[in-house]
Design a protein around this motif. Structure first.
Motif, mmCIF file in Angstrom:
data_model
loop_
_atom_site.group_PDB
_atom_site.id
_atom_site.type_symbol
_atom_site.label_atom_id
_atom_site.label_comp_id
_atom_site.label_asym_id
_atom_site.label_seq_id
_atom_site.Cartn_x
_atom_site.Cartn_y
_atom_site.Cartn_z
ATOM 1 N N MET A 289 -19.558 -1.668 -2.630
ATOM 2 C CA MET A 289 -18.703 -0.973 -3.170
ATOM 3 C C MET A 289 -17.339 -0.526 -2.526
ATOM 4 O O MET A 289 -15.940 -0.581 -2.992
ATOM 5 N N HIS A 290 -17.503 -0.203 -1.162
ATOM 6 C CA HIS A 290 -16.416 -0.111 -0.138
ATOM 7 C C HIS A 290 -15.548 -1.362 -0.141
ATOM 8 O O HIS A 290 -14.250 -1.110 -0.249
ATOM 9 N N GLU A 291 -16.245 -2.451 -0.101
ATOM 10 C CA GLU A 291 -15.230 -3.741 0.284
ATOM 11 C C GLU A 291 -14.706 -4.095 -1.193
ATOM 12 O O GLU A 291 -13.488 -4.321 -0.990
ATOM 13 N N TYR A 292 -15.161 -3.919 -2.322
ATOM 14 C CA TYR A 292 -14.317 -4.082 -3.532
ATOM 15 C C TYR A 292 -13.142 -2.915 -3.834
ATOM 16 O O TYR A 292 -12.053 -3.468 -3.895
ATOM 17 N N ILE A 293 -13.538 -1.564 -3.519
ATOM 18 C CA ILE A 293 -12.574 -0.869 -3.959
ATOM 19 C C ILE A 293 -11.511 -0.760 -2.837
ATOM 20 O O ILE A 293 -10.253 -0.771 -3.245
ATOM 21 N N GLY A 294 -11.732 -1.200 -1.662
ATOM 22 C CA GLY A 294 -10.914 -1.354 -0.556
ATOM 23 C C GLY A 294 -10.143 -2.490 -0.948
ATOM 24 O O GLY A 294 -8.802 -2.711 -0.626
ATOM 25 N N SER A 295 -10.610 -3.613 -1.397
ATOM 26 C CA SER A 295 -9.860 -4.920 -1.721
ATOM 27 C C SER A 295 -8.524 -4.652 -2.557
ATOM 28 O O SER A 295 -7.540 -5.059 -2.652
ATOM 29 N N LEU A 296 -9.021 -3.684 -3.664
ATOM 30 C CA LEU A 296 -7.899 -3.356 -4.757
ATOM 31 C C LEU A 296 -6.642 -2.405 -3.865
ATOM 32 O O LEU A 296 -5.782 -2.901 -4.268
ATOM 33 N N VAL A 297 -7.131 -1.705 -3.002
ATOM 34 C CA VAL A 297 -5.890 -0.842 -2.261
ATOM 35 C C VAL A 297 -5.132 -1.809 -1.494
ATOM 36 O O VAL A 297 -3.877 -1.895 -1.760
ATOM 37 N N ASP A 298 -5.859 -2.981 -0.919
ATOM 38 C CA ASP A 298 -5.038 -3.955 -0.005
ATOM 39 C C ASP A 298 -4.008 -4.592 -0.803
ATOM 40 O O ASP A 298 -2.958 -4.987 -0.688
ATOM 41 N N ALA A 299 -4.650 -5.043 -2.015
ATOM 42 C CA ALA A 299 -3.874 -5.906 -2.827
ATOM 43 C C ALA A 299 -2.861 -5.136 -3.570
ATOM 44 O O ALA A 299 -1.470 -5.621 -3.461
ATOM 45 N N LEU A 300 -2.964 -3.831 -3.977
ATOM 46 C CA LEU A 300 -1.699 -3.005 -4.408
ATOM 47 C C LEU A 300 -0.814 -2.711 -3.405
ATOM 48 O O LEU A 300 0.337 -2.572 -3.594
ATOM 49 N N ARG A 301 -1.177 -2.539 -2.220
ATOM 50 C CA ARG A 301 -0.181 -2.431 -0.919
ATOM 51 C C ARG A 301 0.698 -3.759 -0.871
ATOM 52 O O ARG A 301 1.838 -3.421 -0.708
ATOM 53 N N ARG A 302 -0.136 -4.792 -1.184
ATOM 54 C CA ARG A 302 0.780 -6.091 -0.702
ATOM 55 C C ARG A 302 1.678 -6.296 -1.912
ATOM 56 O O ARG A 302 2.738 -6.916 -2.142
ATOM 57 N N LYS A 303 1.387 -5.871 -3.136
ATOM 58 C CA LYS A 303 2.277 -6.258 -4.288
ATOM 59 C C LYS A 303 2.240 -5.106 -5.296
ATOM 60 O O LYS A 303 1.534 -4.838 -5.930
ATOM 61 N N PRO A 304 3.477 -4.554 -5.271
ATOM 62 C CA PRO A 304 3.833 -3.176 -6.010
ATOM 63 C C PRO A 304 3.711 -3.791 -7.668
ATOM 64 O O PRO A 304 3.825 -4.802 -7.952
ATOM 65 N N MET A 305 3.155 -2.613 -8.458
ATOM 66 C CA MET A 305 2.762 -3.111 -9.808
ATOM 67 C C MET A 305 4.152 -3.207 -10.585
ATOM 68 O O MET A 305 5.190 -2.552 -10.332
ATOM 69 N N ASP A 306 4.121 -4.181 -11.458
ATOM 70 C CA ASP A 306 5.393 -4.297 -12.240
ATOM 71 C C ASP A 306 5.839 -3.076 -13.169
ATOM 72 O O ASP A 306 4.942 -2.556 -13.569
ATOM 73 N N PRO A 307 7.185 -2.754 -12.969
ATOM 74 C CA PRO A 307 7.463 -1.491 -13.724
ATOM 75 C C PRO A 307 6.927 -1.371 -15.090
ATOM 76 O O PRO A 307 6.417 -0.371 -15.771
#
Length: 298
Positions: free
Chosen positions: A257-275
């Protein structure tokens, strides 16, 4: 990576207790409109099996026939959630898919096309009608007259008819092109795909553990955005399995769970969400905040 379409990650209720040597995750690392929650199977909690137009599901039929002589009981009443939360529902309509990471076995154009074809059969079979009002072209070509066709009225009715997509994700597979398996006539679903599957494994994964593949998972989410646009996505199921007699000192599941949840954090840091996505996630998050009833996939 252009992750997260509209990522409402509803991950099964998790208490992430991280090893002191690992990076600890906190809620503050996620955007304020990123939704965490808990989910359960509708059949296990809803009840009201014969009300408001509900018809028998395969679980109703199976349980009423004796559950294969394995256990007793049915879902006719269950936790009676339907009556408890009926007045709190806001009409969200979604669809849940058991999904897989599908990787071409080689870099050959045949295997790359085979992986896409498998995606069309496993995901496009449902998502193409919901998005475009018709089945994928490759399904219509390979299945021929065995695949029912939509009338224009049916196409208009189903296109755009869901508010969110629920995803169950555990395993990944390599996909190899297998044109010889495509039947000339009287075919079936698996032969229509005309591929061979080889389960993706990792050297450090035991036979009973689910491989930890967050990169493949993120690529899968990205492929959904590319194919179907910014439909909201809830991650309904994702987790590790361990033997029934395993210790409560459950580090394999914590690591998973740490790997998967952490991967979402990393992805969101790399690509800001569309407004645009952010505004819609805020709207849905507000509804969930004031009406905390469990959302079911179907």
């Amino acid at each position: 990576m252009a992750l997260m379409l509209k990522v409402f990650a509803v991950i099964e209720l998790v208490l992430v207790i991280v090893h002191p040597g690992a990076h600890a995750l906190s809620r503050d690392e996620f955007p304020s409109d990123f939704v965490f929650g808990a989910s359960t199977s509708a059949y296990q909690v809803e009840g009201a099996a014969n009300e408001d137009g509900r018809k028998p599901s395969i679980w109703d039929t199976f349980s009423r026939a004796g559950n294969g002589n394995m256990y007793a009981g049915d879902g006719d009443v269950a936790c009676d959630q339907y009556h408890k939360y009926k007045g709190m529902q806001h009409g969200f309509l979604g669809f849940n898919l058991l999904s897989f990471g599908l990787l071409p076995l080689t870099n050959s154009i045949d295997d790359v096309r085979a992986a896409q074809r498998a995606q069309d059969f496993y995901i496009g079979w449902f998502m193409n009608p919901f998005t475009f009002g018709d089945y994928p072209d490759i399904m219509k070509k390979n299945a021929g007259s065995r695949l029912p066709s939509f009338t224009q009225k049916e196409s208009n009715l189903i296109r755009g008819s869901i508010d969110f997509l629920g995803i169950n994700f555990y395993y990944s597979f390599y996909v190899k092109n297998s044109p010889g398996s495509l039947p000339k006539e009287d075919g079936r679903y698996m032969t229509d795909i005309s591929v061979e599957f080889e389960r993706f494994t990792q050297n450090d994964t035991s036979t009973y553990e689910v491989p930890i593949t967050p990169k493949i998972f993120l690529e899968f989410l990205d492929s959904l955005k590319n194919a179907y646009g910014n439909i909201p996505i809830y991650i309904h199921e994702n987790g590790e399995q361990t033997p029934h007699n395993s210790s409560l000192d459950d580090w394999p599941r914590v690591k998973y769970m740490h790997e998967y949840i952490g991967s979402l954090v990393d992805a969101l840091r790399r690509k800001p969400m569309d407004p645009k996505i952010t505004k819609e996630t805020e709207k849905n998050a507000t509804v969930l905040l004031h009406n905390p009833s469990p959302l079911n996939a179907t």
